[in-house]
Design a protein around this motif. Structure first.
Motif, short mmCIF file in Angstrom:
data_model
loop_
_atom_site.label_atom_id
_atom_site.label_comp_id
_atom_site.label_asym_id
_atom_site.label_seq_id
_atom_site.Cartn_x
_atom_site.Cartn_y
_atom_site.Cartn_z
N LEU A 1 46.93 30.54 22.07
CA LEU A 1 47.89 30.18 21.20
C LEU A 1 49.41 30.61 22.00
CD1 LEU A 1 47.33 30.47 16.98
CD2 LEU A 1 47.12 28.19 18.77
N LEU A 2 49.20 31.76 22.07
CA LEU A 2 50.38 32.56 23.30
C LEU A 2 50.19 32.15 24.41
CD1 LEU A 2 50.06 36.42 21.69
CD2 LEU A 2 51.93 34.39 21.73
N ALA A 3 49.05 31.80 25.04
CA ALA A 3 49.18 30.96 26.54
C ALA A 3 49.90 29.25 26.84
CB ALA A 3 47.56 30.87 26.88
N LYS A 4 49.46 29.14 25.76
CA LYS A 4 50.31 27.44 24.73
C LYS A 4 51.66 27.34 24.82
CE LYS A 4 45.60 25.25 23.36
NZ LYS A 4 45.01 24.97 21.96
N GLN A 5 52.27 28.72 24.07
CA GLN A 5 54.00 28.37 23.63
C GLN A 5 54.00 29.00 25.06
OE1 GLN A 5 53.80 30.92 20.16
NE2 GLN A 5 55.60 31.84 20.50
N ALA A 6 53.47 29.74 25.74
CA ALA A 6 54.20 30.30 26.80
C ALA A 6 54.15 28.45 27.31
CB ALA A 6 53.87 31.44 27.79
N GLY B 1 54.85 25.60 26.46
CA GLY B 1 56.06 24.45 25.98
C GLY B 1 55.95 24.25 24.89
N CYS B 2 54.82 24.89 24.12
CA CYS B 2 54.19 24.42 22.03
C CYS B 2 55.09 25.16 21.61
CB CYS B 2 52.74 24.66 22.22
SG CYS B 2 52.03 24.02 22.79
N SER B 3 54.93 24.68 21.02
CA SER B 3 56.53 24.19 19.55
C SER B 3 56.22 24.41 18.23
CB SER B 3 57.74 24.08 19.55
OG SER B 3 58.02 22.86 20.00
N PHE B 4 54.25 24.91 18.51
CA PHE B 4 53.65 24.22 16.41
C PHE B 4 52.72 24.28 17.65
CE2 PHE B 4 55.34 19.80 17.86
CZ PHE B 4 53.89 19.01 16.91
N PHE B 5 51.49 24.28 16.74
CA PHE B 5 50.32 24.32 16.48
C PHE B 5 49.45 23.77 14.75
CE2 PHE B 5 50.98 27.80 18.45
CZ PHE B 5 50.91 27.48 20.01
N ILE B 6 48.61 22.75 15.62
CA ILE B 6 47.58 22.40 14.24
C ILE B 6 46.70 22.17 14.28
CG2 ILE B 6 47.64 19.98 12.69
CD1 ILE B 6 49.98 18.70 14.08
N THR B 7 45.92 23.05 13.21
CA THR B 7 44.58 22.98 13.10
C THR B 7 43.26 21.36 13.36
OG1 THR B 7 44.23 23.84 10.66
CG2 THR B 7 44.80 25.32 12.50
N GLN B 8 42.21 22.33 12.99
CA GLN B 8 41.30 21.33 12.88
C GLN B 8 40.88 21.53 11.71
OE1 GLN B 8 38.43 21.65 15.26
NE2 GLN B 8 36.84 23.67 13.73
N VAL B 9 40.85 20.89 10.57
CA VAL B 9 40.27 20.45 9.03
C VAL B 9 40.36 22.08 8.34
CG1 VAL B 9 38.81 20.42 6.96
CG2 VAL B 9 40.04 18.19 8.97
N VAL B 10 40.66 22.63 8.16
CA VAL B 10 39.88 24.33 7.57
C VAL B 10 39.44 24.14 6.12
CG1 VAL B 10 41.23 26.28 6.34
CG2 VAL B 10 42.13 24.90 8.30
N TYR B 11 37.74 24.62 6.42
CA TYR B 11 36.88 24.99 5.23
C TYR B 11 37.08 26.07 5.03
CZ TYR B 11 36.03 20.34 3.94
OH TYR B 11 35.90 18.95 3.18
N ASP B 12 36.95 27.18 5.66
CA ASP B 12 36.81 28.78 5.91
C ASP B 12 38.36 28.87 5.75
OD1 ASP B 12 36.00 31.15 6.63
OD2 ASP B 12 34.86 30.85 7.92
N VAL B 13 38.59 29.89 4.24
CA VAL B 13 40.24 30.47 4.70
C VAL B 13 40.18 31.46 5.46
CG1 VAL B 13 39.18 31.36 2.56
CG2 VAL B 13 41.80 30.81 3.39
N ASN B 14 39.40 32.51 5.06
CA ASN B 14 39.57 33.27 6.28
C ASN B 14 39.33 33.68 7.40
OD1 ASN B 14 38.85 35.46 3.74
ND2 ASN B 14 36.78 34.95 3.43
N ALA B 15 38.58 32.70 8.36
CA ALA B 15 38.96 32.70 9.55
C ALA B 15 40.25 32.00 9.74
CB ALA B 15 37.42 31.64 9.88
#
Length: 329
Positions: free
Chosen positions: A185-190, A192-206
């Motif tokens: 994520l930090l490499a993508k931020q560097a 030019g990414c200014s936000f991230f979208i996850t794939q579907v979350v079922y495992d809240v701990n992950a």
């Protein structure tokens, strides 16, 4: 914007609140994600689908619409695909030709490996940053041949349209397996990414593990975290659940058991998605990580579509109840 008849249609976007919140790293916004119609769908039917979609979503007080760019992805899994792959319309074309009544920002996914560099360059040049955002998605496996790499696509965006807000994909399951998703994520931020979208979350701990590692790595580098948008989807059948798992979504055994033995799988899935969202809302607020919520509706079954809309309405209510979510446009 060009309408379905080829005429230029003037559409006014209702504010740029989503872009502002992302740039200011505030978060607390609500998105709704859909897939475009199948490529073989007639223009008339595509327009009908678009009109129904807009009407269905108007009452939700959303901050933006997500349009997926569907790829085959059979290279990610050697097992048989639970549902056949049916090519869909290009999301950018669906937006420009049929979603003329949509007056909020749209986040257009781009599976960049499917497009030649010249195609991406031309598309980027035509984008209106006050109307559109984008999420670039790389190849689903290292062995998949691509026309443009994710790194090169990110460079093109910086060269051609640097003011177009760019998002990246976040995969909590990959963090569980490899432990380095926060560094990705930090490499993508560097890049030019200014936000991230996850794939579907079922495992809240992950998801919480990823958020925690990302937050503290940002702190160690003296950087501020950008918004992470968590995606939720209702599941109306065990075959849908099987497909999610085929796509790489980790569904904890206890959730699988609850869905499998439920009298109403869709209802149990709805409650589970809502509970996961509430837990992540509370956790991100406590940790100081800006976040968004994205409700995905990719099923053609009316009951699942309606349940997705109901989930989005419920989550909007939760954001408002906190006093932190914005109360309207």
């Amino acid at each position: 914007m060009v309408g379905p008849t080829g005429r230029h249609v003037s559409v006014t976007v209702a504010g740029v609140d989503l872009q502002r919140r992302i740039v200011e790293r505030q978060g607390e916004f609500l998105l709704f994600a859909v897939t475009p119609p199948r490529r073989a769908t007639s223009p008339e039917k595509s327009q009908e689908i678009a009109d129904v979609t807009v009407k269905r979503l108007q009452a939700l007080d959303l901050d933006g619409l997500v349009l997926y760019d569907i790829d085959d992805e059979r290279d990610r899994n050697t097992e048989d695909r639970p549902f056949p792959f049916l090519p869909t319309m290009d999301p950018a074309q669906y937006l420009s030709r049929h979603l003329n009544e949509w007056n909020l920002p749209a986040i257009i996914y781009r599976a960049v490996g499917r497009y030649a560099e010249a195609q991406l360059r031309s598309w980027l040049a035509a984008q209106e940053p006050d109307r559109n955002l984008s999420v670039f998605v790389g190849a689903s496996s290292r062995d998949k041949p691509v026309m443009t790499s994710l790194t090169r696509a990110q460079e093109l965006r910086s060269e051609v349209k640097p003011d177009l807000l760019l998002g990246g994909v976040a995969i909590p399951e990959r963090h569980t397996r490899k432990g380095d998703e926060h560094l990705r994520l930090l490499a993508k931020q560097a890049a030019g990414c200014s936000f991230f979208i996850t794939q579907v979350v079922y495992d809240v701990n992950a998801a919480k593990n990823l958020v925690s590692d990302y937050r503290y790595e940002c702190a160690s580098r003296g950087q501020d975290p950008v918004p992470i948008v968590f995606t939720f989807s209702v599941c109306g059948s065990m075959k849908t659940l099987e497909f999610l798992r085929w796509l790489g979504v980790d569904v904890p055994r206890w959730i699988q058991n609850e869905l499998r033995h439920a009298g109403d799988t869709l209802d149990v899935s709805f409650e589970q998605a809502q509970a996961t969202a509430l837990e992540l809302i509370a956790y991100c607020r406590r940790l100081g990580v800006p976040f968004g919520l994205n409700v995905e509706s990719v099923s053609m079954r009316r009951t699942e579509i309606e349940s997705s809309v109901r989930l989005a309405a419920r989550l909007r209510g939760e954001l408002r109840r906190s006093g932190n979510g914005r109360s309207g446009h």
